[in-house]
Design a protein around this motif. Structure first.
Motif, PDB file in Angstrom:
ATOM      1  N   SER A 176      27.123  40.897  31.828  1.00  0.00           N
ATOM      2  CA  SER A 176      25.722  41.090  31.061  1.00  0.00           C
ATOM      3  C   SER A 176      26.063  42.028  29.740  1.00  0.00           C
ATOM      4  O   SER A 176      25.954  41.675  28.852  1.00  0.00           O
ATOM      5  N   ASP A 177      26.691  42.926  29.786  1.00  0.00           N
ATOM      6  CA  ASP A 177      27.288  44.051  28.783  1.00  0.00           C
ATOM      7  C   ASP A 177      27.973  43.280  27.783  1.00  0.00           C
ATOM      8  O   ASP A 177      27.879  43.398  26.676  1.00  0.00           O
ATOM      9  N   PRO A 217      20.098  26.249  24.876  1.00  0.00           N
ATOM     10  CA  PRO A 217      20.084  26.780  26.369  1.00  0.00           C
ATOM     11  C   PRO A 217      20.869  28.046  26.651  1.00  0.00           C
ATOM     12  O   PRO A 217      22.054  27.833  25.912  1.00  0.00           O
ATOM     13  N   PRO A 218      20.446  29.077  27.348  1.00  0.00           N
ATOM     14  CA  PRO A 218      21.447  30.114  27.345  1.00  0.00           C
ATOM     15  C   PRO A 218      22.848  29.831  28.066  1.00  0.00           C
ATOM     16  O   PRO A 218      23.753  30.557  27.725  1.00  0.00           O
ATOM     17  N   ALA A 219      22.874  28.849  28.831  1.00  0.00           N
ATOM     18  CA  ALA A 219      24.234  28.559  29.533  1.00  0.00           C
ATOM     19  C   ALA A 219      24.945  28.088  28.240  1.00  0.00           C
ATOM     20  O   ALA A 219      26.531  28.462  28.490  1.00  0.00           O
ATOM     21  N   ASP A 220      24.726  27.171  27.258  1.00  0.00           N
ATOM     22  CA  ASP A 220      25.638  26.931  26.243  1.00  0.00           C
ATOM     23  C   ASP A 220      26.181  28.248  25.383  1.00  0.00           C
ATOM     24  O   ASP A 220      27.226  28.028  24.997  1.00  0.00           O
ATOM     25  N   ASN A 261      19.016  35.716  27.896  1.00  0.00           N
ATOM     26  CA  ASN A 261      17.463  35.806  27.697  1.00  0.00           C
ATOM     27  C   ASN A 261      17.095  37.198  27.532  1.00  0.00           C
ATOM     28  O   ASN A 261      16.044  37.243  26.872  1.00  0.00           O
ATOM     29  N   ASP A 262      17.645  38.180  28.334  1.00  0.00           N
ATOM     30  CA  ASP A 262      17.316  39.787  28.030  1.00  0.00           C
ATOM     31  C   ASP A 262      17.441  40.079  26.284  1.00  0.00           C
ATOM     32  O   ASP A 262      16.690  40.789  25.647  1.00  0.00           O
ATOM     33  N   THR A 313      23.793  35.315  35.880  1.00  0.00           N
ATOM     34  CA  THR A 313      24.174  36.528  35.367  1.00  0.00           C
ATOM     35  C   THR A 313      24.243  36.674  33.827  1.00  0.00           C
ATOM     36  O   THR A 313      23.393  37.174  33.013  1.00  0.00           O
ATOM     37  N   ALA A 314      24.950  35.668  33.301  1.00  0.00           N
ATOM     38  CA  ALA A 314      25.191  35.524  31.826  1.00  0.00           C
ATOM     39  C   ALA A 314      23.864  34.821  31.243  1.00  0.00           C
ATOM     40  O   ALA A 314      23.528  35.485  30.250  1.00  0.00           O
TER      41      ALA A 314
END
Length: 68
Positions: A4-5, A26-29, A59-60, A53-54
């Motif tokens: 995440s960091d 998309p976040p996965a991309d 999204n965060d 997690t990624a």
């Protein structure tokens, strides 16, 4: 540094360097692109937990850095 960091740092650096963020992508991309470009220590894009997690980190970051 956690997955995440590393995602948050990469997105912050991209924003600071003028790289436009596509909020509709998309976040996965986004996570895969970061991993392909600079690597993410301890991240396996094929591991569901790592990808979750990624994606949560992307999204965060989007929540903190709202769409202009």
């Amino acid at each position: 540094m956690t997955i995440s960091d590393q995602i948050l740092a990469a997105l912050d650096a991209a924003l600071e360097n003028g790289y436009p963020h596509d909020y509709d992508r998309p976040p996965a991309d986004i996570a895969r692109e970061i991993h392909d470009w600079s690597g993410i220590d301890g991240f396996d894009p094929d591991a569901p937990d790592d990808m979750a997690t990624a994606c949560a980190a992307v999204n965060d970051w989007r929540w903190i850095n709202e769409k202009p």
